[in-house]
Motif scaffolding. Structure first.
Motif, PDB file in Angstrom:
ATOM      1  N   LYS A 190      12.413   4.154   6.586  1.00  0.00           N
ATOM      2  CA  LYS A 190      11.399   4.126   7.259  1.00  0.00           C
ATOM      3  C   LYS A 190      10.230   3.566   6.234  1.00  0.00           C
ATOM      4  CE  LYS A 190      12.372   7.396  10.927  1.00  0.00           C
ATOM      5  NZ  LYS A 190      11.957   8.549  11.684  1.00  0.00           N
ATOM      6  N   VAL A 191       9.366   3.143   6.892  1.00  0.00           N
ATOM      7  CA  VAL A 191       8.180   2.448   5.865  1.00  0.00           C
ATOM      8  C   VAL A 191       6.873   3.264   6.544  1.00  0.00           C
ATOM      9  CG1 VAL A 191       6.859   0.483   5.569  1.00  0.00           C
ATOM     10  CG2 VAL A 191       9.408   0.524   5.494  1.00  0.00           C
ATOM     11  N   ALA A 192       5.931   3.639   5.314  1.00  0.00           N
ATOM     12  CA  ALA A 192       4.821   4.187   5.679  1.00  0.00           C
ATOM     13  C   ALA A 192       3.689   3.260   5.006  1.00  0.00           C
ATOM     14  CB  ALA A 192       4.809   5.516   5.031  1.00  0.00           C
ATOM     15  N   PHE A 193       2.714   3.050   5.906  1.00  0.00           N
ATOM     16  CA  PHE A 193       1.531   2.058   5.235  1.00  0.00           C
ATOM     17  C   PHE A 193       0.431   3.026   5.239  1.00  0.00           C
ATOM     18  CE2 PHE A 193      -2.160  -0.813   6.322  1.00  0.00           C
ATOM     19  CZ  PHE A 193      -1.849  -1.543   5.093  1.00  0.00           C
ATOM     20  N   GLY A 195       1.765   6.134  14.885  1.00  0.00           N
ATOM     21  CA  GLY A 195       3.495   5.827  14.841  1.00  0.00           C
ATOM     22  C   GLY A 195       4.098   7.046  14.924  1.00  0.00           C
ATOM     23  N   ASP A 196       5.233   7.072  14.048  1.00  0.00           N
ATOM     24  CA  ASP A 196       6.151   8.029  14.140  1.00  0.00           C
ATOM     25  C   ASP A 196       5.465   9.454  13.391  1.00  0.00           C
ATOM     26  OD1 ASP A 196       8.211   9.928  13.527  1.00  0.00           O
ATOM     27  OD2 ASP A 196       9.632   8.115  12.820  1.00  0.00           O
ATOM     28  N   ALA A 197       5.587  10.421  14.511  1.00  0.00           N
ATOM     29  CA  ALA A 197       4.590  11.568  14.269  1.00  0.00           C
ATOM     30  C   ALA A 197       5.713  12.548  13.182  1.00  0.00           C
ATOM     31  CB  ALA A 197       4.360  12.534  15.577  1.00  0.00           C
ATOM     32  N   ASP A 198       6.992  12.516  13.362  1.00  0.00           N
ATOM     33  CA  ASP A 198       7.844  13.399  12.494  1.00  0.00           C
ATOM     34  C   ASP A 198       7.691  12.882  11.371  1.00  0.00           C
ATOM     35  OD1 ASP A 198       9.881  15.547  12.226  1.00  0.00           O
ATOM     36  OD2 ASP A 198      11.267  13.972  12.118  1.00  0.00           O
ATOM     37  N   PHE A 199       7.681  11.680  11.057  1.00  0.00           N
ATOM     38  CA  PHE A 199       7.576  11.157   9.537  1.00  0.00           C
ATOM     39  C   PHE A 199       6.301  11.287   9.015  1.00  0.00           C
ATOM     40  CE2 PHE A 199       7.682   6.888   7.202  1.00  0.00           C
ATOM     41  CZ  PHE A 199       7.983   7.499   6.052  1.00  0.00           C
ATOM     42  N   ALA A 200       5.260  11.401  10.020  1.00  0.00           N
ATOM     43  CA  ALA A 200       3.812  11.553   9.433  1.00  0.00           C
ATOM     44  C   ALA A 200       3.764  12.999   8.754  1.00  0.00           C
ATOM     45  CB  ALA A 200       2.588  11.199  10.259  1.00  0.00           C
ATOM     46  N   ASP A 230       9.206  -5.642   6.116  1.00  0.00           N
ATOM     47  CA  ASP A 230       9.651  -4.410   6.654  1.00  0.00           C
ATOM     48  C   ASP A 230       8.768  -4.022   7.619  1.00  0.00           C
ATOM     49  OD1 ASP A 230      11.950  -4.069   4.860  1.00  0.00           O
ATOM     50  OD2 ASP A 230      10.526  -3.599   3.236  1.00  0.00           O
ATOM     51  N   ALA A 231       9.293  -3.403   8.761  1.00  0.00           N
ATOM     52  CA  ALA A 231       8.416  -2.857   9.850  1.00  0.00           C
ATOM     53  C   ALA A 231       8.017  -1.352   9.402  1.00  0.00           C
ATOM     54  CB  ALA A 231       9.385  -2.749  11.038  1.00  0.00           C
ATOM     55  N   VAL A 232       6.892  -1.436   9.909  1.00  0.00           N
ATOM     56  CA  VAL A 232       5.939  -0.312   9.463  1.00  0.00           C
ATOM     57  C   VAL A 232       6.190   0.980  10.527  1.00  0.00           C
ATOM     58  CG1 VAL A 232       3.841   0.928   9.087  1.00  0.00           C
ATOM     59  CG2 VAL A 232       4.210  -1.559   8.194  1.00  0.00           C
ATOM     60  N   ASN A 233       6.610   2.072  10.335  1.00  0.00           N
ATOM     61  CA  ASN A 233       6.943   3.230  11.245  1.00  0.00           C
ATOM     62  C   ASN A 233       5.952   4.085  11.338  1.00  0.00           C
ATOM     63  OD1 ASN A 233       9.561   2.630   9.602  1.00  0.00           O
ATOM     64  ND2 ASN A 233       9.979   2.936  11.656  1.00  0.00           N
ATOM     65  N   VAL A 234       5.207   4.381  10.302  1.00  0.00           N
ATOM     66  CA  VAL A 234       3.544   5.013  10.621  1.00  0.00           C
ATOM     67  C   VAL A 234       2.505   4.538   9.562  1.00  0.00           C
ATOM     68  CG1 VAL A 234       4.200   6.749   8.623  1.00  0.00           C
ATOM     69  CG2 VAL A 234       2.758   7.547  10.491  1.00  0.00           C
TER      70      VAL A 234
END
Length: 191
Positions: free
Chosen positions: A30-33, A89-94, A58-62
């Motif tokens: 996963k990618v975080a920006f 984006g992805d709340a769990d990743f955040a 790379d697609a950004v997930n959060v």
């Protein structure tokens, strides 16, 4: 360049924290920006729970957006840092990123001890902390003294209470003038 430097610094912290890497492994790939307006940092989680600079493809997930004006508040209140940002984006990743940002700490003494020994590292780190505390205290006292000077000795600033008192007196005077004006009109009318 910034993403590479940032990932190296984060990985330096993650190397010693197995629990943190275990949390990140669940988000491998996963990618975080991190968007700060003028610049941004793109980081990708690797299979071993470390991070690396992410490519533009790379697609950004959060996406975590922060205003530059909020950075001092974030640095001052790290435990509430995520209340100053906007997350998409992805709340769990955040949530994982938030937990890590609150918990990961750089242990300067440990890094210094490899170079100069344990005792010297503790003294150097303590000296730096004392210098920073002194600088912060001095800055605060200077700001208080400048404010006091401009409020009391060379009044260029006005205390909020004085402004409120003045506004109340102006309102009272306006009401008195209106009452007097009505009395004068009544007296003129009774003649």
């Amino acid at each position: 360049m910034i993403s590479s430097t940032t990932s190296a610094a984060i990985n330096h912290l993650l190397v010693r924290e197995t629990w943190a890497r275990d949390k990140l492994v669940k988000h491998a790939g996963k990618v975080a920006f991190f968007d700060a307006g003028l610049s941004g940092i793109r980081l990708k989680v690797t299979a071993d729970g470390m991070v690396q600079a992410a490519g533009a493809e790379d697609a950004v997930n959060v996406t975590i957006r922060v205003k530059l004006s909020d950075l001092p508040l974030i640095l001052q209140h790290r435990d509430h840092a995520f209340s100053y940002v906007q997350i998409e984006g992805d709340a769990d990743f955040a949530n994982t990123i938030s937990q890590l940002s609150e918990s990961l700490r750089w242990e300067a003494e440990e890094d210094l001890s490899r170079l100069i020994g344990d005792a010297a590292a503790v003294r150097v780190a303590g000296g730096v902390r004392a210098a920073v505390d002194t600088a912060i205290s001095t800055q605060k006292k200077l700001a208080e003294n400048v404010a006091e000077y401009f409020l009391d000795e060379k009044p260029l600033l006005v205390r909020p209470r004085m402004v409120d008192d003045f506004a109340s007196e102006v309102a009272r005077l306006r009401d008195d003038v209106e009452r007097l004006s009505k009395r004068i009109e009544r007296l003129k009318g009774s003649r």
